[in-house]
Design a protein around this motif. Structure first.
Motif, PDB file in Angstrom:
ATOM      1  N   GLY A 187      73.245  -1.984 -55.524  1.00  0.00           N
ATOM      2  CA  GLY A 187      73.736  -1.111 -57.062  1.00  0.00           C
ATOM      3  C   GLY A 187      75.051  -0.822 -57.365  1.00  0.00           C
ATOM      4  N   LEU A 188      75.689  -2.415 -57.736  1.00  0.00           N
ATOM      5  CA  LEU A 188      77.113  -1.936 -58.530  1.00  0.00           C
ATOM      6  C   LEU A 188      77.150  -2.500 -59.825  1.00  0.00           C
ATOM      7  CD1 LEU A 188      79.522  -2.754 -55.376  1.00  0.00           C
ATOM      8  CD2 LEU A 188      79.295  -0.769 -55.937  1.00  0.00           C
ATOM      9  N   THR A 189      77.645  -2.110 -60.682  1.00  0.00           N
ATOM     10  CA  THR A 189      77.730  -2.463 -61.816  1.00  0.00           C
ATOM     11  C   THR A 189      78.957  -3.667 -61.525  1.00  0.00           C
ATOM     12  OG1 THR A 189      79.890  -1.113 -62.762  1.00  0.00           O
ATOM     13  CG2 THR A 189      77.590  -0.384 -63.003  1.00  0.00           C
ATOM     14  N   GLN A 190      78.545  -4.986 -62.556  1.00  0.00           N
ATOM     15  CA  GLN A 190      80.144  -5.631 -62.578  1.00  0.00           C
ATOM     16  C   GLN A 190      80.990  -5.326 -62.972  1.00  0.00           C
ATOM     17  OE1 GLN A 190      79.229  -8.969 -65.732  1.00  0.00           O
ATOM     18  NE2 GLN A 190      77.157  -9.809 -64.503  1.00  0.00           N
ATOM     19  N   ASN A 191      81.372  -4.610 -63.655  1.00  0.00           N
ATOM     20  CA  ASN A 191      82.798  -4.032 -63.161  1.00  0.00           C
ATOM     21  C   ASN A 191      82.796  -3.428 -62.399  1.00  0.00           C
ATOM     22  OD1 ASN A 191      84.923  -3.323 -65.444  1.00  0.00           O
ATOM     23  ND2 ASN A 191      84.261  -1.324 -65.170  1.00  0.00           N
ATOM     24  N   GLU A 192      82.098  -2.294 -61.750  1.00  0.00           N
ATOM     25  CA  GLU A 192      83.216  -2.229 -60.147  1.00  0.00           C
ATOM     26  C   GLU A 192      82.740  -2.870 -59.279  1.00  0.00           C
ATOM     27  OE1 GLU A 192      80.125   1.962 -59.662  1.00  0.00           O
ATOM     28  OE2 GLU A 192      79.359  -0.219 -59.491  1.00  0.00           O
ATOM     29  N   CYS A 193      82.299  -3.791 -58.891  1.00  0.00           N
ATOM     30  CA  CYS A 193      83.015  -5.017 -58.162  1.00  0.00           C
ATOM     31  C   CYS A 193      84.376  -5.626 -59.249  1.00  0.00           C
ATOM     32  CB  CYS A 193      82.193  -6.400 -58.429  1.00  0.00           C
ATOM     33  SG  CYS A 193      80.447  -5.843 -57.427  1.00  0.00           S
ATOM     34  N   ALA A 194      84.582  -6.273 -60.270  1.00  0.00           N
ATOM     35  CA  ALA A 194      85.726  -6.212 -61.074  1.00  0.00           C
ATOM     36  C   ALA A 194      86.717  -5.619 -60.275  1.00  0.00           C
ATOM     37  CB  ALA A 194      85.741  -6.615 -62.589  1.00  0.00           C
ATOM     38  N   ASN A 195      86.630  -4.283 -60.296  1.00  0.00           N
ATOM     39  CA  ASN A 195      88.121  -3.285 -59.430  1.00  0.00           C
ATOM     40  C   ASN A 195      88.351  -3.920 -58.518  1.00  0.00           C
ATOM     41  OD1 ASN A 195      87.705  -2.689 -63.114  1.00  0.00           O
ATOM     42  ND2 ASN A 195      86.413  -0.669 -62.075  1.00  0.00           N
ATOM     43  N   LYS A 196      87.423  -4.080 -58.257  1.00  0.00           N
ATOM     44  CA  LYS A 196      87.118  -3.882 -56.227  1.00  0.00           C
ATOM     45  C   LYS A 196      88.104  -4.714 -55.786  1.00  0.00           C
ATOM     46  CE  LYS A 196      83.043  -1.164 -54.319  1.00  0.00           C
ATOM     47  NZ  LYS A 196      83.050  -1.365 -53.046  1.00  0.00           N
ATOM     48  N   LEU A 197      88.003  -6.198 -57.205  1.00  0.00           N
ATOM     49  CA  LEU A 197      88.619  -7.711 -56.275  1.00  0.00           C
ATOM     50  C   LEU A 197      89.561  -7.700 -57.435  1.00  0.00           C
ATOM     51  CD1 LEU A 197      85.120  -9.852 -57.358  1.00  0.00           C
ATOM     52  CD2 LEU A 197      86.409  -9.463 -55.293  1.00  0.00           C
ATOM     53  N   GLY A 198      89.986  -6.671 -58.274  1.00  0.00           N
ATOM     54  CA  GLY A 198      91.231  -6.532 -58.655  1.00  0.00           C
ATOM     55  C   GLY A 198      91.541  -8.280 -60.318  1.00  0.00           C
ATOM     56  N   ILE A 199      90.324  -8.360 -60.885  1.00  0.00           N
ATOM     57  CA  ILE A 199      90.187  -9.094 -62.093  1.00  0.00           C
ATOM     58  C   ILE A 199      89.541  -8.469 -62.736  1.00  0.00           C
ATOM     59  CG2 ILE A 199      90.045 -11.217 -60.548  1.00  0.00           C
ATOM     60  CD1 ILE A 199      87.116 -11.262 -60.864  1.00  0.00           C
ATOM     61  N   SER A 200      89.199  -8.973 -64.008  1.00  0.00           N
ATOM     62  CA  SER A 200      87.823  -8.334 -64.929  1.00  0.00           C
ATOM     63  C   SER A 200      87.198  -8.808 -65.141  1.00  0.00           C
ATOM     64  CB  SER A 200      88.687  -9.288 -66.288  1.00  0.00           C
ATOM     65  OG  SER A 200      88.490 -10.451 -66.579  1.00  0.00           O
ATOM     66  N   GLN A 201      86.251  -7.377 -66.073  1.00  0.00           N
ATOM     67  CA  GLN A 201      84.790  -8.117 -65.470  1.00  0.00           C
ATOM     68  C   GLN A 201      84.349  -9.264 -66.428  1.00  0.00           C
ATOM     69  OE1 GLN A 201      82.698  -8.160 -68.994  1.00  0.00           O
ATOM     70  NE2 GLN A 201      80.829  -8.456 -66.953  1.00  0.00           N
ATOM     71  N   SER A 202      84.411 -10.624 -66.921  1.00  0.00           N
ATOM     72  CA  SER A 202      84.270 -11.269 -67.779  1.00  0.00           C
ATOM     73  C   SER A 202      84.675 -12.233 -66.854  1.00  0.00           C
ATOM     74  CB  SER A 202      85.197 -11.606 -69.141  1.00  0.00           C
ATOM     75  OG  SER A 202      86.105 -11.300 -69.319  1.00  0.00           O
ATOM     76  N   ALA A 203      85.213 -11.891 -65.912  1.00  0.00           N
ATOM     77  CA  ALA A 203      86.514 -13.005 -64.214  1.00  0.00           C
ATOM     78  C   ALA A 203      84.972 -12.796 -63.932  1.00  0.00           C
ATOM     79  CB  ALA A 203      87.530 -12.766 -64.362  1.00  0.00           C
ATOM     80  N   TYR A 204      84.673 -11.542 -63.745  1.00  0.00           N
ATOM     81  CA  TYR A 204      83.351 -10.574 -62.368  1.00  0.00           C
ATOM     82  C   TYR A 204      82.642 -11.884 -62.379  1.00  0.00           C
ATOM     83  CZ  TYR A 204      80.346 -10.104 -59.205  1.00  0.00           C
ATOM     84  OH  TYR A 204      79.688  -9.384 -57.857  1.00  0.00           O
ATOM     85  N   SER A 205      81.742 -12.014 -64.082  1.00  0.00           N
ATOM     86  CA  SER A 205      80.775 -12.380 -64.658  1.00  0.00           C
ATOM     87  C   SER A 205      80.493 -13.567 -64.538  1.00  0.00           C
ATOM     88  CB  SER A 205      80.963 -12.455 -66.089  1.00  0.00           C
ATOM     89  OG  SER A 205      79.826 -12.489 -66.587  1.00  0.00           O
ATOM     90  N   GLN A 206      82.114 -14.646 -64.756  1.00  0.00           N
ATOM     91  CA  GLN A 206      81.901 -15.785 -64.329  1.00  0.00           C
ATOM     92  C   GLN A 206      81.750 -16.277 -63.191  1.00  0.00           C
ATOM     93  OE1 GLN A 206      85.423 -17.346 -65.627  1.00  0.00           O
ATOM     94  NE2 GLN A 206      84.592 -16.895 -67.942  1.00  0.00           N
ATOM     95  N   LEU A 207      82.054 -15.646 -61.694  1.00  0.00           N
ATOM     96  CA  LEU A 207      81.959 -15.932 -60.830  1.00  0.00           C
ATOM     97  C   LEU A 207      80.326 -15.242 -59.797  1.00  0.00           C
ATOM     98  CD1 LEU A 207      84.763 -14.357 -58.049  1.00  0.00           C
ATOM     99  CD2 LEU A 207      81.873 -14.169 -58.008  1.00  0.00           C
ATOM    100  N   GLU A 208      80.510 -14.960 -60.259  1.00  0.00           N
ATOM    101  CA  GLU A 208      78.896 -14.667 -60.244  1.00  0.00           C
ATOM    102  C   GLU A 208      78.118 -15.791 -60.899  1.00  0.00           C
ATOM    103  OE1 GLU A 208      75.860 -10.800 -62.212  1.00  0.00           O
ATOM    104  OE2 GLU A 208      77.048 -10.252 -59.782  1.00  0.00           O
ATOM    105  N   SER A 209      78.215 -16.430 -62.128  1.00  0.00           N
ATOM    106  CA  SER A 209      77.154 -16.661 -62.971  1.00  0.00           C
ATOM    107  C   SER A 209      76.687 -18.626 -62.201  1.00  0.00           C
ATOM    108  CB  SER A 209      77.140 -17.697 -63.901  1.00  0.00           C
ATOM    109  OG  SER A 209      78.826 -18.170 -64.141  1.00  0.00           O
ATOM    110  N   SER A 210      78.722 -18.449 -60.798  1.00  0.00           N
ATOM    111  CA  SER A 210      78.416 -19.915 -59.801  1.00  0.00           C
ATOM    112  C   SER A 210      77.397 -20.433 -59.308  1.00  0.00           C
ATOM    113  CB  SER A 210      80.437 -19.589 -59.981  1.00  0.00           C
ATOM    114  OG  SER A 210      80.515 -20.754 -58.708  1.00  0.00           O
ATOM    115  N   ASP A 211      77.159 -20.734 -58.903  1.00  0.00           N
ATOM    116  CA  ASP A 211      76.648 -21.063 -57.730  1.00  0.00           C
ATOM    117  C   ASP A 211      76.631 -20.929 -56.355  1.00  0.00           C
ATOM    118  OD1 ASP A 211      73.239 -20.839 -57.842  1.00  0.00           O
ATOM    119  OD2 ASP A 211      72.962 -23.115 -58.425  1.00  0.00           O
ATOM    120  N   ARG A 212      78.414 -22.239 -56.711  1.00  0.00           N
ATOM    121  CA  ARG A 212      78.969 -22.269 -55.116  1.00  0.00           C
ATOM    122  C   ARG A 212      80.744 -21.652 -55.520  1.00  0.00           C
ATOM    123  NH1 ARG A 212      77.057 -23.223 -50.282  1.00  0.00           N
ATOM    124  NH2 ARG A 212      75.200 -24.744 -50.169  1.00  0.00           N
TER     125      ARG A 212
END
Length: 115
Positions: free
Chosen positions: A66-91
């Motif tokens: 139940g998290l947003t991309q922005n919440e995950c990005a904040n936990k990782l200390g990265i931007s939301q767009s960087a998290y979006s790229q991470l999330e679209s990666s299969d491996r």
């Protein structure tokens, strides 16, 4: 888990147990358990998102939690767009999976779900 000693069983019309009343404090303890039991693997909802909707493991876990991309990005200390790229990666790389798993509160192996 300990069995409460202060409880009441309510039977149905057939005389079979249907409900159990427990003290409110015990109810709070029982219902405040983690959504994920790290020793039991991957919840079926995550597997469904992976295979039915073809989500990446990162996205499936994020949505399950139940998290947003922005919440995950904040936990990782990265931007939301960087998290979006991470999330679209299969491996994602192993180091990235470890960081993401730590941020999500799961085991790194639970992100390595595709053959």
């Amino acid at each position: 888990m300990t069995v409460p000693t202060n409880y009441q069983i309510i039977n149905n019309r057939s005389g079979l147990p249907e409900y159990v009343l427990v003290p409110y404090e015990k109810f709070l303890q029982l219902t405040n358990q983690s959504k994920i039991n790290l020793t039991d693997g991957v919840p079926s909802e995550v597997v469904d998102l992976l295979f039915d909707k073809q989500y990446s493991a990162a996205r499936a876990w994020r949505e399950y939690l139940g998290l947003t991309q922005n919440e995950c990005a904040n936990k990782l200390g990265i931007s939301q767009s960087a998290y979006s790229q991470l999330e679209s990666s299969d491996r994602p790389r192993k180091a990235t999976r470890i960081k993401l798993a730590t941020a999500l509160g799961i085991n790194e192996t639970q992100l390595d779900l595709r053959p």
